[in-house]
Every structure is written in C-alpha cells, then in structure tokens.
Design a protein around this motif. Sequence first.
Motif, PDB file in Angstrom:
ATOM      1  N   ALA A   1       0.005   9.567  10.782  1.00  0.00           N
ATOM      2  CA  ALA A   1       1.070  10.565  10.641  1.00  0.00           C
ATOM      3  C   ALA A   1       2.216  10.304  11.610  1.00  0.00           C
ATOM      4  O   ALA A   1       3.389  10.515  11.281  1.00  0.00           O
TER       5      ALA A   1
ATOM      6  N   GLY B   1       3.624   6.253  10.687  1.00  0.00           N
ATOM      7  CA  GLY B   1       4.256   6.012   9.395  1.00  0.00           C
ATOM      8  C   GLY B   1       3.837   4.675   8.805  1.00  0.00           C
ATOM      9  O   GLY B   1       2.848   4.080   9.217  1.00  0.00           O
ATOM     10  N   MET B   2       4.607   4.180   7.863  1.00  0.00           N
ATOM     11  CA  MET B   2       4.277   2.944   7.172  1.00  0.00           C
ATOM     12  C   MET B   2       4.413   1.735   8.100  1.00  0.00           C
ATOM     13  O   MET B   2       5.325   1.680   8.939  1.00  0.00           O
TER      14      MET B   2
ATOM     15  N   TYR C   1       0.869  -1.173   0.000  1.00  0.00           N
ATOM     16  CA  TYR C   1       0.000   0.000   0.000  1.00  0.00           C
ATOM     17  C   TYR C   1       0.905   1.221   0.000  1.00  0.00           C
ATOM     18  O   TYR C   1       2.119   1.107   0.153  1.00  0.00           O
ATOM     19  N   GLY C   2       0.322   2.379  -0.193  1.00  0.00           N
ATOM     20  CA  GLY C   2       1.178   3.559  -0.288  1.00  0.00           C
ATOM     21  C   GLY C   2       0.455   4.856   0.007  1.00  0.00           C
ATOM     22  O   GLY C   2      -0.563   4.886   0.714  1.00  0.00           O
ATOM     23  N   LYS C   3       0.964   5.922  -0.546  1.00  0.00           N
ATOM     24  CA  LYS C   3       0.485   7.272  -0.247  1.00  0.00           C
ATOM     25  C   LYS C   3      -0.986   7.456  -0.600  1.00  0.00           C
ATOM     26  O   LYS C   3      -1.730   8.125   0.122  1.00  0.00           O
ATOM     27  N   LYS C   4      -1.423   6.871  -1.708  1.00  0.00           N
ATOM     28  CA  LYS C   4      -2.816   7.035  -2.141  1.00  0.00           C
ATOM     29  C   LYS C   4      -3.786   6.546  -1.080  1.00  0.00           C
ATOM     30  O   LYS C   4      -4.737   7.260  -0.714  1.00  0.00           O
ATOM     31  N   GLU C   5      -3.534   5.345  -0.564  1.00  0.00           N
ATOM     32  CA  GLU C   5      -4.426   4.777   0.441  1.00  0.00           C
ATOM     33  C   GLU C   5      -4.376   5.558   1.751  1.00  0.00           C
ATOM     34  O   GLU C   5      -5.415   5.811   2.385  1.00  0.00           O
ATOM     35  N   LEU C   6      -3.174   5.964   2.146  1.00  0.00           N
ATOM     36  CA  LEU C   6      -3.034   6.707   3.405  1.00  0.00           C
ATOM     37  C   LEU C   6      -3.685   8.085   3.324  1.00  0.00           C
ATOM     38  O   LEU C   6      -4.331   8.528   4.272  1.00  0.00           O
ATOM     39  N   THR C   7      -3.537   8.753   2.216  1.00  0.00           N
ATOM     40  CA  THR C   7      -4.160  10.065   2.027  1.00  0.00           C
ATOM     41  C   THR C   7      -5.677   9.946   2.120  1.00  0.00           C
ATOM     42  O   THR C   7      -6.356  10.774   2.749  1.00  0.00           O
TER      43      THR C   7
ATOM     44  N   LYS D   1      -6.723   9.262   5.819  1.00  0.00           N
ATOM     45  CA  LYS D   1      -6.557  10.468   6.641  1.00  0.00           C
ATOM     46  C   LYS D   1      -7.721  11.426   6.459  1.00  0.00           C
ATOM     47  O   LYS D   1      -8.157  12.086   7.417  1.00  0.00           O
TER      48      LYS D   1
END
Length: 206
Positions: free
Chosen positions: A25, A28-29, A5-11, A14
């Motif tokens: 935040a 982190g990962m 998973y990456g930035k897209k899913e975390l954004t 959030k």
Amino acid sequence: MIFEYGKKELTYLKKRDKELGKFIAVRGMIEREVEPNIFLALIQHIIAQQINGKTAQKIYQRVCTLCDNGLTERAILALDTAALQACGMSERKAQNIQAAAQFFSAKNITSLYLTEKSDEEIIQELTQLPGVGVWTVEMLLLFSLQRKNILSYGDFGIKKGLCLLHGLEKIDKRTFMAFKEQYSPYASIASLYLWEIANTNLMGTK
C-alpha cells in the motif's frame, strides 16, 4: 518490457499477508524490466556470476559487439573460447556460454518452446547446463518468461526481506516454503516487494 502484474495479484497478496499488504500500500507498483529472449537473459546471468553489475554489463556489451550480427546461438558458436575470454571473462565462463549456445541450438530452445513446460520441467532441463543452477533458472523464469509463482529459496534478498517483514532472525526452508504456499500462485509478485524491503532495509511495516 516490464514484468506484468496488476490489481488482481496485489489484492490477493494483501489478503494473504497483512504485513506485506501494508508495504504494498505504501510502495505502490514496482516496475522491473524483463528480457523476453531467454538465451540473451541466460548469457547475461552466466557473465554476471561472482562479479559486480557494472563489470558484467561491460563484458556483455563487448560480447554483443563481437557478435556484430546479433548475439545468437549461431554467433556464439562461431567464436572460439579465446575470443570470448578477451571480452574479460574467465575460460570457464567462456566455455559455459559456448555450452549454452550448443544446447539451445541443438534443442531449438526458445521462449515459445518453453511455454508449455512447467516451472519444474524448465528447472530440470536448464540445470543440465554447466554453471547453471536452480537460482539462475528461477531468475530466468521470473525475468524472462514472466512466470508468476517464483519465490527462490536460494535468493539471499528474498530471505532477508521475509525476515525483515516478519521480525525473524533467520528463516529455514520449511518456513520459507510455507510463505511460498501462502503467496501462491503470485509468489513472483511477492518476490518483487521482498527485494524492495531488503534493499531499503525496512524492519517490517508496522
């Protein structure tokens, strides 16, 4: 192999849950290993039922040693129940492992076979196996097939994480499913963080 998973899913998460976003935040990962071979993952889950992790790992390693040409459906079917029991498991677990091997072999079930099926279809199919419930299949969906929208109501840690994060004493199914809808289609990634919250016993992130 690590769950991807990456930035897209975390954004997305959030934006959908500000309290979860605060924890993400800070944390982190999260790296969680996956087992891409769904048959191996299922055998590990069956062995691990109602025993501690270290004991389960020892038993699994004994089974692997017994199947010296590789732990496959064919290798399991070549063993009798007594041989599996001798690895340290109950007769029922040994029978359930053999039933799983027979089922996977007869239907030629592989990760590729399951690719075109929905989460619900896979749950319906694999819960036909003795000793395999919805929670077990949901964990296979998450940690073997890397499905991204799993939030298991049967998982104590996830429910604990939600309660700690949002200051709830308990959570009913209706509220739980509302959170799943809120996190959808990336509920699996939310699960990773909710487990982390539960394991560290954080009382929210305010």
